[in-house]
Design an enzyme around this catalytic site. Structure first.
Site, PDB file in Angstrom:
ATOM      1  N   PRO A   1      -1.045  -0.136   2.537  1.00 48.47           N
ATOM      2  CA  PRO A   1      -0.715  -1.229   3.463  1.00 48.47           C
ATOM      3  C   PRO A   1      -0.913  -0.804   4.924  1.00 48.47           C
ATOM      4  CG  PRO A   1       1.010  -0.937   1.815  1.00 48.47           C
ATOM      5  CD  PRO A   1       0.090   0.241   1.700  1.00 48.47           C
ATOM      6  N   GLU A   2      -1.734  -1.544   5.631  1.00 48.30           N
ATOM      7  CA  GLU A   2      -1.990  -1.294   7.045  1.00 48.30           C
ATOM      8  C   GLU A   2      -1.181  -2.287   7.863  1.00 48.30           C
ATOM      9  OE1 GLU A   2      -3.889   0.915   8.564  1.00 48.30           O
ATOM     10  OE2 GLU A   2      -4.967   1.858   6.911  1.00 48.30           O
TER      11      GLU A   2
ATOM     12  N   HIS B   1       9.898  -0.776 -11.178  1.00 49.75           N
ATOM     13  CA  HIS B   1       9.653  -0.225  -9.846  1.00 49.75           C
ATOM     14  C   HIS B   1      10.341  -1.017  -8.723  1.00 49.75           C
ATOM     15  CE1 HIS B   1       6.948   2.519 -11.752  1.00 49.75           C
ATOM     16  NE2 HIS B   1       6.164   1.540 -12.176  1.00 49.75           N
TER      17      HIS B   1
END
Ligand SMILES: [Zn+2]
Length: 271
Positions: A2-3, A90
């Site tokens: 993720p940017e 998760h």
């Protein structure tokens, strides 16, 4: 991974329902992610009202009325699932409000959360040395001129340095330098003021376009058959080695290594 645009998209997505809501319950399904969950997290935030959301570099911020801000980093594979239909192993941290459930899901667990006093956020270690936000008003050609003055390192590397500008990743630096017509190898201190005047809107433009698209990681753009066609056509230079420059100037995109990472650029129009 993720940017900045993915984090911004995530924050906006959460804000639409979480801003103003009361956190009724917090569930931690394990003791840690990349780091242990902070002491007293459940106790401090249960019953707190969310007073706003924000982002600094690649960190998401959930501000509350307890003078405490929940800072989250998505690591390599983190994402928030809103109202998941089934629980997932998760889902490490779950926030519940009266109307929604928000699960922080991270299969690889490189992400983490911290709880920081809201007034002391600027002094939080990861934030203390950060340069201005690329989408904020503090990023100007004047700021860059000052920050880069006398620097012999390549402009590409200086833009990846979080102290120059916060949160810029490799893709966006390559794209912004192409859009501004700047050679990524040029010594940062030698980039002219007019070029920096072009660079600032170019940085905003490439980021804003990706935010509009919901981010640009490979994963998000894989088609159902697993190919990455959209990814390949979406960028002007990134990943386009040996292809013709989109400016149709006769240039062919080159790939070089800088600081151990790939840079793509057009030798014709980037000076
Ligand atoms: Zn070109």
């Amino acid at each position: 991974m993720p940017e900045l645009p993915e984090v911004e998209t995530t924050v906006r997505g959460l804000a639409s329902s979480l801003d103003g809501a009361r956190i009724e319950r917090i569930v931690l399904n394990r003791a840690d992610m990349r780091r242990p969950f902070p002491d007293g997290l459940v106790q401090r935030l249960t019953g707190a009202r969310v007073t706003g959301l924000g982002r600094r570099a690649k960190y998401g911020l959930i501000h509350t009325d307890r003078d405490a801000t929940l800072v989250f980093h998505l690591g390599m594979s983190g994402r928030w699932r809103i109202d998941p239909s089934t629980p997932d192993k998760h889902d490490h941290l779950v926030l519940e409000t009266a109307d929604h459930t928000y699960a922080l899901n991270d299969a690889r667990r490189f992400g983490f959360v911290d709880l920081v006093e809201t007034d002391a956020l600027d002094a939080w270690p990861a934030f203390a040395a950060l340069g201005p936000e690329p989408l904020g008003e503090e990023l100007t050609a004047d700021h860059l001129k000052r920050a880069l003055k006398g620097r012999k390192a390549a402009i590409k590397l200086m833009l990846l340095d979080q102290g120059t500008v916060a949160g810029l990743g490799n893709i966006y630096v390559c794209e912004a330098l192409w859009l501004a017509g700047i050679d990524p190898r040029r010594a940062a201190g030698k980039v002219t003021k007019p070029a920096l005047e072009r660079l600032v809107p170019a940085i905003r433009d490439v980021l804003e376009r990706s935010i509009g698209d919901g981010g640009s990681t490979l994963r998000d753009y894989a088609k159902p058959d697993g190919t990455l066609g959209y990814f390949a056509t979406r960028f002007a230079v990134y990943g386009r080695e040996a292809k013709p420059c989109l400016r149709e100037d006769g240039g062919k995109i080159r790939r070089i290594a800088q600081g151990g990472r790939s840079t793509w650029f057009c030798p014709k129009c980037q000076r």
